[in-house]
Design a protein around this motif. Structure first.
Motif, PDB file in Angstrom:
ATOM      1  N   VAL A 139      63.287  15.048  10.638  1.00  0.00           N
ATOM      2  CA  VAL A 139      62.899  16.119   9.431  1.00  0.00           C
ATOM      3  C   VAL A 139      62.306  15.246   8.399  1.00  0.00           C
TER       4      VAL A 139
ATOM      5  N   THR B 226      68.163  17.690  10.136  1.00  0.00           N
ATOM      6  CA  THR B 226      67.160  17.516  11.756  1.00  0.00           C
ATOM      7  C   THR B 226      66.803  17.853  11.512  1.00  0.00           C
ATOM      8  N   VAL B 227      65.436  18.154  12.714  1.00  0.00           N
ATOM      9  CA  VAL B 227      65.012  19.070  13.969  1.00  0.00           C
ATOM     10  C   VAL B 227      64.802  18.653  14.990  1.00  0.00           C
ATOM     11  N   ASP B 228      65.501  17.571  15.225  1.00  0.00           N
ATOM     12  CA  ASP B 228      66.024  16.999  16.647  1.00  0.00           C
ATOM     13  C   ASP B 228      66.854  18.015  17.509  1.00  0.00           C
ATOM     14  N   PHE B 229      66.477  19.181  18.284  1.00  0.00           N
ATOM     15  CA  PHE B 229      67.154  19.762  19.342  1.00  0.00           C
ATOM     16  C   PHE B 229      68.717  18.837  19.699  1.00  0.00           C
TER      17      PHE B 229
ATOM     18  N   ASN C 205      70.857  18.068  17.161  1.00  0.00           N
ATOM     19  CA  ASN C 205      71.685  18.764  16.452  1.00  0.00           C
ATOM     20  C   ASN C 205      73.328  19.175  17.641  1.00  0.00           C
TER      21      ASN C 205
ATOM     22  N   VAL D 203      75.667  19.836  11.072  1.00  0.00           N
ATOM     23  CA  VAL D 203      74.112  20.134  11.047  1.00  0.00           C
ATOM     24  C   VAL D 203      73.680  21.166  10.204  1.00  0.00           C
TER      25      VAL D 203
ATOM     26  N   ASN E 268      70.017  22.290  10.098  1.00  0.00           N
ATOM     27  CA  ASN E 268      68.561  21.964  11.164  1.00  0.00           C
ATOM     28  C   ASN E 268      67.609  22.778  10.897  1.00  0.00           C
TER      29      ASN E 268
ATOM     30  N   ASN F 134      64.192  24.279  11.978  1.00  0.00           N
ATOM     31  CA  ASN F 134      63.790  24.887  12.861  1.00  0.00           C
ATOM     32  C   ASN F 134      64.982  26.459  12.827  1.00  0.00           C
ATOM     33  N   GLU F 135      66.268  26.093  12.949  1.00  0.00           N
ATOM     34  CA  GLU F 135      67.037  27.586  12.574  1.00  0.00           C
ATOM     35  C   GLU F 135      66.921  28.281  11.223  1.00  0.00           C
TER      36      GLU F 135
END
Length: 323
Positions: free
Chosen positions: A135, A227-230, A233, A243, A245, A247-248
């Protein structure tokens, strides 16, 4: 005073005490040997964390208490004093060992270290948010911080900062550029965003995985992970950690479209299926247009037929509107 100077002073002090105790060269030698042994032990304890040490002390105290209680119970029986003394010594050794081992195995459950004691009213809560490496490198965290959308205290673990430094020093030019970008983003957050952000010193030497350390620290501090790590997550969510995210969040903020809605789109390239063309909205959403391959490079009017939400984002399927 640096570490080397402190060690030299310790050796000299030990030699002086040894000289006074033994009154001669042998005393100096004994004092120096004892000091060197202690320095060697101190160097070996470098990997011992404060949380591990405090947990071990807690277990040792608990073991001493249990040994005292059980020993007093044995003293009620008609046992020879010499035998009772040996029993007490054995019980002390056993319970101290068991107490330390149990405390070390469950050290993450002991919030007895001063930095982790959060004194606040019960009806007030302070969110603690941990930033992971992905992130920080992503960069969108800067704009989010400037909007004051995030409340609470942002924490960057020391092991995340260390990973960023390793990436920035990588021989791979792409990795090196990403690492330097991450360090620049951190500097911007600290100097321009006005957000309360701190570096946390806690480390977990039992694992080398940064994601695993983040999960352990989040449990310890009862914190959320940004984070942006799937994969991170999923792993953190399975273990009951909240978490955030980005991106979400970005997907949730994209404009909502419904079947039948009309829009204009510029076709950029071919689609995966036969005779499809693909265009993009301003927010990056992919728009797939049926039977439009011949019109690539043109602006066309389309009608939405369906919307597909995937882990990678949202896809809008459309068909050409008759002119």
């Amino acid at each position: 005073m640096n570490l080397l100077l402190a060690r030299i002073l310790f050796i000299l002090g030990s030699m002086a005490i040894g000289y006074q105790a033994a009154a001669g060269f042998i005393g100096l030698l004994i004092g120096a040997c004892i000091a060197l042994v202690m320095i060697f032990i101190e160097a070996g304890l470098r990997k011992v964390s404060v949380s591990g040490l405090s947990s071990a002390v807690f277990g040792l105290i608990l073991g001493l208490i249990m040994a005292k209680l059980v020993g007093d119970a044995f003293s009620l029986a008609a046992i020879d004093p010499d035998l009772l003394s040996r029993i007490r010594v054995g019980l002390t050794l056993i319970f101290c060992y068991l107490g330390m081992v149990m405390a070390l195995r469950g050290k993450d459950e002991f919030n007895i270290i001063i930095p982790y004691v959060r004194l606040r009213r019960q009806d007030q809560s302070q969110d603690v948010i941990l930033l992971d490496t992905s992130v920080i490198i992503d960069g969108r965290i800067v704009d989010i911080c400037k909007t004051r959308f995030l409340g609470g205290k942002l924490i960057i673990p020391k092991f995340v900062l260390r990973e960023l430094q390793q990436i920035a020093d990588s021989t791979d030019p792409i990795k090196r550029q990403r690492g330097r970008r991450g360090l620049e983003i951190l500097n911007i957050i600290q100097n321009e965003s006005g957000i309360d952000i701190t570096i946390h010193e806690q480390d977990f030497t039992e694992t080398s995985e940064v994601d695993a350390k983040l999960v352990l620290l989040a449990k310890l501090l009862e914190a959320k992970i940004l984070t942006v790590d799937f994969n991170l997550n999923r792993v953190a969510s399975i273990q009951g950690i909240k978490v955030l995210n980005i991106n979400e969040l970005a997907n949730a903020l994209k404009p909502v479209v419904f079947p039948g809605e009309e829009m204009h789109i510029k076709l950029i390239k071919e689609g995966k299926e036969h005779n499809q063309a693909v265009g993009y909205l301003d927010d990056g959403t992919m728009v797939v247009v049926e039977d439009a391959r011949r019109l690539i490079g043109q602006d066309v009017k389309v009608a939405v037929t369906s919307v597909l939400q995937t882990q990678a984002g949202r896809m809008i399927f459309t068909k050409l509107e008759k002119q």
